[in-house]
Scaffold this motif. Structure first.
Motif, PDB file in Angstrom:
ATOM      1  N   GLU A 159       1.013  -1.089  -0.156  1.00 48.05           N
ATOM      2  CA  GLU A 159      -0.049   0.505   0.089  1.00 48.05           C
ATOM      3  C   GLU A 159       0.946   0.813   0.221  1.00 48.05           C
ATOM      4  O   GLU A 159       2.090   1.063   0.895  1.00 48.05           O
ATOM      5  CB  GLU A 159      -1.030  -0.102   1.356  1.00 48.05           C
ATOM      6  CG  GLU A 159      -1.623   0.891   1.558  1.00 48.05           C
ATOM      7  CD  GLU A 159      -2.702   1.247   2.195  1.00 48.05           C
ATOM      8  OE1 GLU A 159      -3.959   1.504   2.399  1.00 48.05           O
ATOM      9  OE2 GLU A 159      -2.063   0.485   3.680  1.00 48.05           O
ATOM     10  N   PHE A 160       0.289   2.060  -1.023  1.00 52.24           N
ATOM     11  CA  PHE A 160       0.573   3.303  -1.321  1.00 52.24           C
ATOM     12  C   PHE A 160       0.319   4.546  -0.348  1.00 52.24           C
ATOM     13  O   PHE A 160      -0.595   4.665  -0.588  1.00 52.24           O
ATOM     14  CB  PHE A 160       1.539   3.642  -2.350  1.00 52.24           C
ATOM     15  CG  PHE A 160       2.163   2.393  -3.279  1.00 52.24           C
ATOM     16  CD1 PHE A 160       3.495   2.702  -3.148  1.00 52.24           C
ATOM     17  CD2 PHE A 160       1.724   1.450  -3.523  1.00 52.24           C
ATOM     18  CE1 PHE A 160       4.422   1.415  -3.202  1.00 52.24           C
ATOM     19  CE2 PHE A 160       2.234   0.331  -3.866  1.00 52.24           C
ATOM     20  CZ  PHE A 160       4.090   0.645  -4.161  1.00 52.24           C
ATOM     21  N   VAL A 161       1.141   5.627   0.821  1.00 51.08           N
ATOM     22  CA  VAL A 161       0.249   6.316   1.648  1.00 51.08           C
ATOM     23  C   VAL A 161       0.946   7.623   1.052  1.00 51.08           C
ATOM     24  O   VAL A 161       2.620   7.358   1.277  1.00 51.08           O
ATOM     25  CB  VAL A 161       0.488   6.520   2.615  1.00 51.08           C
ATOM     26  CG1 VAL A 161      -0.239   7.328   3.791  1.00 51.08           C
ATOM     27  CG2 VAL A 161       0.080   5.255   3.557  1.00 51.08           C
ATOM     28  N   THR A 162       0.301   8.788   0.990  1.00 51.43           N
ATOM     29  CA  THR A 162       1.179   9.673   0.120  1.00 51.43           C
ATOM     30  C   THR A 162       0.616  11.312   0.826  1.00 51.43           C
ATOM     31  O   THR A 162      -0.540  10.991   2.588  1.00 51.43           O
ATOM     32  CB  THR A 162       0.365  10.319  -1.254  1.00 51.43           C
ATOM     33  OG1 THR A 162      -1.006  10.872  -0.887  1.00 51.43           O
ATOM     34  CG2 THR A 162       0.265   9.359  -2.319  1.00 51.43           C
ATOM     35  N   ASN A 210       4.928  17.035 -10.628  1.00 51.60           N
ATOM     36  CA  ASN A 210       4.732  15.519 -11.108  1.00 51.60           C
ATOM     37  C   ASN A 210       5.300  14.786  -9.504  1.00 51.60           C
ATOM     38  O   ASN A 210       5.260  13.235 -10.033  1.00 51.60           O
ATOM     39  CB  ASN A 210       6.283  15.117 -11.524  1.00 51.60           C
ATOM     40  CG  ASN A 210       5.738  16.024 -13.463  1.00 51.60           C
ATOM     41  OD1 ASN A 210       6.262  17.200 -12.974  1.00 51.60           O
ATOM     42  ND2 ASN A 210       5.386  15.390 -14.214  1.00 51.60           N
ATOM     43  N   GLY A 211       5.198  15.436  -8.681  1.00 58.61           N
ATOM     44  CA  GLY A 211       4.930  14.266  -7.305  1.00 58.61           C
ATOM     45  C   GLY A 211       5.737  14.064  -6.540  1.00 58.61           C
ATOM     46  O   GLY A 211       6.579  13.572  -6.127  1.00 58.61           O
ATOM     47  N   ALA A 212       6.724  15.399  -6.894  1.00 57.96           N
ATOM     48  CA  ALA A 212       8.150  15.862  -6.001  1.00 57.96           C
ATOM     49  C   ALA A 212       8.104  14.973  -4.311  1.00 57.96           C
ATOM     50  O   ALA A 212       6.860  15.333  -3.659  1.00 57.96           O
ATOM     51  CB  ALA A 212       8.595  17.136  -5.295  1.00 57.96           C
ATOM     52  N   PRO A 213       8.719  14.825  -2.679  1.00 57.31           N
ATOM     53  CA  PRO A 213      10.252  14.141  -3.956  1.00 57.31           C
ATOM     54  C   PRO A 213      10.087  12.785  -4.853  1.00 57.31           C
ATOM     55  O   PRO A 213      11.231  12.533  -5.387  1.00 57.31           O
ATOM     56  CB  PRO A 213      11.057  14.220  -2.245  1.00 57.31           C
ATOM     57  CG  PRO A 213       9.868  14.003  -1.449  1.00 57.31           C
ATOM     58  CD  PRO A 213       8.506  14.224  -2.391  1.00 57.31           C
ATOM     59  N   SER A 229       4.381  11.741  -4.073  1.00 59.65           N
ATOM     60  CA  SER A 229       4.339  12.564  -3.032  1.00 59.65           C
ATOM     61  C   SER A 229       4.164  11.423  -2.098  1.00 59.65           C
ATOM     62  O   SER A 229       4.134  12.080  -0.979  1.00 59.65           O
ATOM     63  CB  SER A 229       3.663  13.978  -2.737  1.00 59.65           C
ATOM     64  OG  SER A 229       4.260  14.765  -3.438  1.00 59.65           O
ATOM     65  N   ILE A 230       4.804  10.617  -1.962  1.00 59.82           N
ATOM     66  CA  ILE A 230       4.817   9.212  -1.063  1.00 59.82           C
ATOM     67  C   ILE A 230       5.470   9.655   0.238  1.00 59.82           C
ATOM     68  O   ILE A 230       6.051   9.863   0.279  1.00 59.82           O
ATOM     69  CB  ILE A 230       5.314   8.090  -2.423  1.00 59.82           C
ATOM     70  CG1 ILE A 230       3.886   7.422  -2.953  1.00 59.82           C
ATOM     71  CG2 ILE A 230       5.187   7.110  -1.129  1.00 59.82           C
ATOM     72  CD1 ILE A 230       4.286   6.866  -3.932  1.00 59.82           C
ATOM     73  N   VAL A 231       4.699   9.367   1.356  1.00 59.25           N
ATOM     74  CA  VAL A 231       5.860   9.228   3.122  1.00 59.25           C
ATOM     75  C   VAL A 231       4.912   8.262   3.545  1.00 59.25           C
ATOM     76  O   VAL A 231       6.285   8.137   4.019  1.00 59.25           O
ATOM     77  CB  VAL A 231       4.835   9.956   3.415  1.00 59.25           C
ATOM     78  CG1 VAL A 231       5.016  11.550   2.975  1.00 59.25           C
ATOM     79  CG2 VAL A 231       3.119   9.539   3.922  1.00 59.25           C
ATOM     80  N   LYS A 232       4.663   6.724   2.981  1.00 55.66           N
ATOM     81  CA  LYS A 232       4.803   5.626   3.685  1.00 55.66           C
ATOM     82  C   LYS A 232       4.524   4.526   2.251  1.00 55.66           C
ATOM     83  O   LYS A 232       3.683   4.712   1.479  1.00 55.66           O
ATOM     84  CB  LYS A 232       3.822   5.560   4.539  1.00 55.66           C
ATOM     85  CG  LYS A 232       3.933   4.070   5.803  1.00 55.66           C
ATOM     86  CD  LYS A 232       2.667   4.571   7.239  1.00 55.66           C
ATOM     87  CE  LYS A 232       2.979   6.097   7.422  1.00 55.66           C
ATOM     88  NZ  LYS A 232       1.913   6.243   9.019  1.00 55.66           N
ATOM     89  N   ILE A 233       5.125   3.765   3.239  1.00 55.45           N
ATOM     90  CA  ILE A 233       5.084   2.261   1.967  1.00 55.45           C
ATOM     91  C   ILE A 233       4.337   0.555   3.045  1.00 55.45           C
ATOM     92  O   ILE A 233       5.618   0.595   3.779  1.00 55.45           O
ATOM     93  CB  ILE A 233       6.380   1.896   0.821  1.00 55.45           C
ATOM     94  CG1 ILE A 233       6.777   3.344   0.420  1.00 55.45           C
ATOM     95  CG2 ILE A 233       6.333   0.609   0.552  1.00 55.45           C
ATOM     96  CD1 ILE A 233       7.775   2.740  -0.848  1.00 55.45           C
TER      97      ILE A 233
END
Ligand code: MTE
Length: 306
Positions: A159-162, A210-213, A229-233
């Motif tokens: 799961e990808f959390v932004t 475009n989704g930095a960083p 802009s993902i913060v958690k995987i």
């Protein structure tokens, strides 16, 4: 103006297609460099090598790639992210990898970018709305990151959390989607060598729109799977529910593989318009990456699992 008929042109004046294409590449590259020079906030990344899975199609210009975006945290018009994403703060930034794994880890974004060798991957991006682009990403395979945390047998999905921060992301002050933007992949899809964590494009750090960083890029799936802009995987046992599945489950399934034969309930997916071109082109199965990924779905009914 005198226009020569084709028969009047001596063969020596005709540019062979390969040279024409190289020139076109060069001109596009030069235009991109000029545009980059006008972006003073862009920092250079560590050296990178050309990746194995690039397409030979000419890339879209930096201007096209950075001015026609979907990033609903900054508005729903294509021009909104370029206008509004300046409020995003990309430093300090951490990305944690957690859940069903033996060595969970929280990375500082700069340490992360230094730790994994960067590659350039020129990928097609096909949006579910019917447009496409070719983008020279810089990144590293998600597999490298996941292998390092040692997933356990319970890790079946990722799961990808932004980022969720309405102060920085004005779109999150409205209930357009269930924030934060969430996406998911099956573990084998996440581990596939085509699946990229992108930290740059055109040789520079990712522009904010475009989704930095750091963002995901899954080239055989519709663009919305590529979370920004993902913060958690998180490694998880159950299939995650993405923001788009929650918003419109009949329209957006978990898999979302590019498939010209399975229409979106409200429009066809058979053709696409490449940004910068006029005529539509046929959409390719798995966005043209079938040779590399079709085996992941052997025996799966792609109409049911859309
Ligand atoms: N990620 C977040 N966090 N928010 C979004 O709105 N839009 C998705 C995807 N990732 C989106 C997102 C969609 S619909 C597409 S088509 C791609 O980002 C667009 O990526 P690009 O603007 O870099 O081309």
């Amino acid at each position: 103006m005198l226009i020569k008929k084709p028969a009047d042109i001596p063969p020596s004046e005709i540019t062979p297609e390969t040279i024409y294409r190289e020139r076109r590449h060069f001109i596009q590259g030069a235009a991109a460099l000029a545009a980059l020079a006008a972006l003073p906030t862009q920092a250079a990344l560590p050296a990178y090598k050309k990746g194995l899975y690039g397409t030979t199609e000419p890339a879209n210009s930096l201007k096209e790639i950075t001015s026609y975006n979907n990033f609903y945290e900054f508005g729903t018009d294509k021009s909104d992210p370029a206008a509004n994403a300046y409020t995003l703060r990309t430093r300090p930034w951490t990305v944690s990898i957690e859940g069903a794994c033996r060595r969970p880890k929280t990375w500082d974004i700069d340490a992360l970018t230094q730790a994994f060798p960067l590659e350039e991957r020129i990928y097609r991006l096909r949006c579910v709305e019917g447009w496409s682009m070719v983008i020279p990403w810089l990144g590293f395979p998600l597999a490298s990151l996941l292998q390092q945390v040692e997933p356990t047998a319970n890790a079946k999905y990722v799961e990808f959390v932004t980022l969720q921060d309405p102060k920085q992301m004005p779109g999150q002050r409205r209930p357009i989607l269930d924030w934060p933007y969430l996406e998911g992949l099956r573990l084998d899809e996440a581990m596939h060598p085509l699946t990229l964590m992108a930290v740059g494009l055109y040789g520079q750090e990712l522009p904010k729109q475009n989704g930095a960083p750091i963002r995901l890029v899954v080239p055989w799936k519709y663009g919305f799977k590529s979370a920004k802009s993902i913060v958690k995987i998180r490694l998880v046992e159950r299939q995650p529910v993405s923001s788009w599945m929650r918003a419109a489950p009949r329209e957006y399934g978990f898999y979302s593989n590019v498939n010209p034969e399975v229409d979106h309930p409200r429009w066809s997916q058979a053709k696409e318009r490449r940004i910068g071109e006029f005529l539509k082109r046929p959409t390719l199965m798995f966005n043209g990456y079938g040779e590399q990924v079709a085996h992941l779905y052997a025996g799966l009914d792609l109409r049911k699992y859309y």
